[in-house]
Design a protein around this motif. Structure first.
Motif, PDB file in Angstrom:
ATOM      1  N   THR A   1      -0.172  12.290   0.651  1.00 35.08           N
ATOM      2  CA  THR A   1      -0.050  10.922   0.137  1.00 35.08           C
ATOM      3  C   THR A   1       1.372  10.411   0.307  1.00 35.08           C
ATOM      4  O   THR A   1       1.600   9.247   0.658  1.00 35.08           O
ATOM      5  CB  THR A   1      -0.458  10.870  -1.341  1.00 35.08           C
ATOM      6  OG1 THR A   1      -1.780  11.399  -1.497  1.00 35.08           O
ATOM      7  CG2 THR A   1      -0.437   9.438  -1.865  1.00 35.08           C
TER       8      THR A   1
ATOM      9  N   ASP B   1      -3.327   2.061   9.468  1.00 36.97           N
ATOM     10  CA  ASP B   1      -3.308   2.542   8.089  1.00 36.97           C
ATOM     11  C   ASP B   1      -4.669   3.115   7.696  1.00 36.97           C
ATOM     12  O   ASP B   1      -4.763   4.174   7.075  1.00 36.97           O
ATOM     13  CB  ASP B   1      -2.921   1.393   7.153  1.00 36.97           C
ATOM     14  CG  ASP B   1      -2.381   1.888   5.827  1.00 36.97           C
ATOM     15  OD1 ASP B   1      -1.708   2.934   5.800  1.00 36.97           O
ATOM     16  OD2 ASP B   1      -2.638   1.231   4.802  1.00 36.97           O
TER      17      ASP B   1
ATOM     18  N   GLY C   1       0.822  -1.209   0.000  1.00 38.22           N
ATOM     19  CA  GLY C   1       0.000   0.000   0.000  1.00 38.22           C
ATOM     20  C   GLY C   1       0.850   1.250   0.000  1.00 38.22           C
ATOM     21  O   GLY C   1       0.502   2.262  -0.610  1.00 38.22           O
ATOM     22  N   GLY C   2       2.003   1.184   0.690  1.00 34.37           N
ATOM     23  CA  GLY C   2       2.905   2.325   0.711  1.00 34.37           C
ATOM     24  C   GLY C   2       3.514   2.603  -0.644  1.00 34.37           C
ATOM     25  O   GLY C   2       3.603   3.763  -1.071  1.00 34.37           O
TER      26      GLY C   2
ATOM     27  N   VAL D   1       0.927   7.127  -6.520  1.00 34.29           N
ATOM     28  CA  VAL D   1      -0.133   8.130  -6.571  1.00 34.29           C
ATOM     29  C   VAL D   1       0.422   9.519  -6.290  1.00 34.29           C
ATOM     30  O   VAL D   1       0.080  10.495  -6.968  1.00 34.29           O
ATOM     31  CB  VAL D   1      -1.253   7.782  -5.568  1.00 34.29           C
ATOM     32  CG1 VAL D   1      -2.277   8.914  -5.484  1.00 34.29           C
ATOM     33  CG2 VAL D   1      -1.935   6.480  -5.962  1.00 34.29           C
ATOM     34  N   ALA D   2       1.313   9.620  -5.289  1.00 32.20           N
ATOM     35  CA  ALA D   2       1.919  10.911  -4.971  1.00 32.20           C
ATOM     36  C   ALA D   2       2.729  11.434  -6.150  1.00 32.20           C
ATOM     37  O   ALA D   2       2.680  12.630  -6.474  1.00 32.20           O
ATOM     38  CB  ALA D   2       2.812  10.778  -3.734  1.00 32.20           C
TER      39      ALA D   2
ATOM     40  N   ASN E   1       3.273   4.189   6.211  1.00 33.50           N
ATOM     41  CA  ASN E   1       2.867   2.813   5.944  1.00 33.50           C
ATOM     42  C   ASN E   1       4.072   1.875   5.931  1.00 33.50           C
ATOM     43  O   ASN E   1       4.044   0.788   6.517  1.00 33.50           O
ATOM     44  CB  ASN E   1       2.128   2.740   4.606  1.00 33.50           C
ATOM     45  CG  ASN E   1       1.854   1.312   4.178  1.00 33.50           C
ATOM     46  OD1 ASN E   1       2.625   0.736   3.422  1.00 33.50           O
ATOM     47  ND2 ASN E   1       0.759   0.740   4.651  1.00 33.50           N
TER      48      ASN E   1
ATOM     49  N   TRP F   1      -2.460  17.483  -1.391  1.00 33.47           N
ATOM     50  CA  TRP F   1      -2.868  16.082  -1.509  1.00 33.47           C
ATOM     51  C   TRP F   1      -1.675  15.191  -1.831  1.00 33.47           C
ATOM     52  O   TRP F   1      -1.546  14.091  -1.287  1.00 33.47           O
ATOM     53  CB  TRP F   1      -3.946  15.943  -2.579  1.00 33.47           C
ATOM     54  CG  TRP F   1      -5.311  16.358  -2.122  1.00 33.47           C
ATOM     55  CD1 TRP F   1      -5.836  17.617  -2.149  1.00 33.47           C
ATOM     56  CD2 TRP F   1      -6.323  15.521  -1.559  1.00 33.47           C
ATOM     57  NE1 TRP F   1      -7.114  17.616  -1.636  1.00 33.47           N
ATOM     58  CE2 TRP F   1      -7.446  16.345  -1.275  1.00 33.47           C
ATOM     59  CE3 TRP F   1      -6.397  14.166  -1.278  1.00 33.47           C
ATOM     60  CZ2 TRP F   1      -8.611  15.847  -0.715  1.00 33.47           C
ATOM     61  CZ3 TRP F   1      -7.569  13.655  -0.725  1.00 33.47           C
ATOM     62  CH2 TRP F   1      -8.660  14.508  -0.444  1.00 33.47           C
TER      63      TRP F   1
ATOM     64  N   HIS G   1      -5.668   7.035   6.668  1.00 35.83           N
ATOM     65  CA  HIS G   1      -6.312   7.388   5.403  1.00 35.83           C
ATOM     66  C   HIS G   1      -7.628   8.136   5.632  1.00 35.83           C
ATOM     67  O   HIS G   1      -7.910   9.126   4.944  1.00 35.83           O
ATOM     68  CB  HIS G   1      -6.547   6.133   4.559  1.00 35.83           C
ATOM     69  CG  HIS G   1      -5.321   5.636   3.861  1.00 35.83           C
ATOM     70  ND1 HIS G   1      -4.522   4.649   4.369  1.00 35.83           N
ATOM     71  CD2 HIS G   1      -4.739   6.018   2.693  1.00 35.83           C
ATOM     72  CE1 HIS G   1      -3.506   4.426   3.553  1.00 35.83           C
ATOM     73  NE2 HIS G   1      -3.615   5.242   2.539  1.00 35.83           N
TER      74      HIS G   1
ATOM     75  N   GLY H   1       1.857   9.574   3.889  1.00 32.28           N
ATOM     76  CA  GLY H   1       1.181   8.310   4.178  1.00 32.28           C
ATOM     77  C   GLY H   1       1.993   7.117   3.709  1.00 32.28           C
ATOM     78  O   GLY H   1       2.019   6.076   4.374  1.00 32.28           O
ATOM     79  N   CYS H   2       2.672   7.266   2.574  1.00 26.92           N
ATOM     80  CA  CYS H   2       3.549   6.205   2.065  1.00 26.92           C
ATOM     81  C   CYS H   2       4.647   5.897   3.064  1.00 26.92           C
ATOM     82  O   CYS H   2       4.899   4.729   3.400  1.00 26.92           O
ATOM     83  CB  CYS H   2       4.143   6.639   0.728  1.00 26.92           C
ATOM     84  SG  CYS H   2       5.554   5.652   0.183  1.00 26.92           S
TER      85      CYS H   2
ATOM     86  N   SER I   1       0.959   4.147  -2.789  1.00 26.07           N
ATOM     87  CA  SER I   1       0.785   5.555  -2.407  1.00 26.07           C
ATOM     88  C   SER I   1       1.895   6.410  -3.018  1.00 26.07           C
ATOM     89  O   SER I   1       1.667   7.558  -3.411  1.00 26.07           O
ATOM     90  CB  SER I   1       0.798   5.705  -0.885  1.00 26.07           C
ATOM     91  OG  SER I   1      -0.332   5.089  -0.311  1.00 26.07           O
TER      92      SER I   1
END
Length: 221
Positions: free
Chosen positions: A156, A179, A93-94, A100-101, A163, A152, A183, A159-160, A97
């Motif tokens: 993100t 986690d 998931g990290g 996505v970032a 995680n 954003w 989120h 958050g990575c 992320s």
């Protein structure tokens, strides 16, 4: 990163329940029955994929987010089959992320318009023409969406990092709840910030209430 239309609240609640709450409940329910961590993580990732499948069966359309969910489930299955490592399942998931970032922040340099703006536009097709007009004519509008993209994307990215650190330093059973909490919390905070910034700039007033006069002094940049 969106402006929420009045009719979208119910759909948003359903999506949150199926994509966030149900997977977490599924994971801890399976662990309560002594199902292995790896199996519980894989199975708990299925509800969002089932929602995407149901949406596709109804509309015959698969958007980018739906495709992302399907790829995530396939990645989970492949990781579980090849390694059987629960921590590797958690940390994936990290890395996603991080992608996505990179996509968010990269759109500020490589794209004509940032991803946050394009996401809002796609969710409000009836307002697309008005949004495009604001983008072309109002510098403050463009600055707000670029700032939101930075916020954003930065959240993100953070958050990575959280995680990956949590996946390899904390007990496996703690990480899914942590986690998910991150989120949900970061999403709520960022949505509030998004609404405040757009309201201050005047966008929300123009979209949902009476139009405001345009800003004649702003020129495209």
């Amino acid at each position: 990163m969106t402006v929420t239309a009045p009719g979208e609240t119910r759909q948003t609640i359903v999506a949150v329940l199926v994509d966030v709450v149900l997977p977490l409940a599924c994971y801890y329910a399976l662990r309560a029955f002594d199902v292995s961590e790896t199996t519980a993580l894989v199975v708990s990732g299925l509800p969002p994929a089932l929602r995407v499948a149901a949406t596709f069966a109804r509309t015959r359309r698969l958007d980018a987010m739906g495709l992302f969910v399907v790829l995530l489930v396939l990645l989970n299955l492949g990781t579980a089959a090849i390694t059987g490592d629960a921590r590797l399942l958690l940390v994936r998931g990290g890395w996603l992320s991080l992608l996505v970032a990179g996509w968010l922040l990269g759109s500020l340099v490589l794209g004509g318009r940032p991803v946050t703006y394009l996401a809002c536009r796609s969710l409000l097709p009836g307002k697309a023409g008005h949004l495009d007009h604001l983008w072309e004519t109002r510098a403050s509008f463009r600055r707000i969406w670029r700032l939101l993209t930075v916020l954003w994307g930065g959240a993100t990215l953070l958050g990575c990092a959280l995680n990956i650190v949590a996946a390899y330093t904390l007990p496996v059973d703690v990480v899914p709840a942590l986690d998910t909490g991150w989120h949900i919390g970061s999403f709520v905070v960022l949505q509030i910030v998004t609404q405040i910034l757009l309201r201050g700039e005047g966008t929300l007033g123009e979209l949902w209430h009476s139009p405001k006069p345009s800003h004649p002094t702003d020129q495209p940049t």
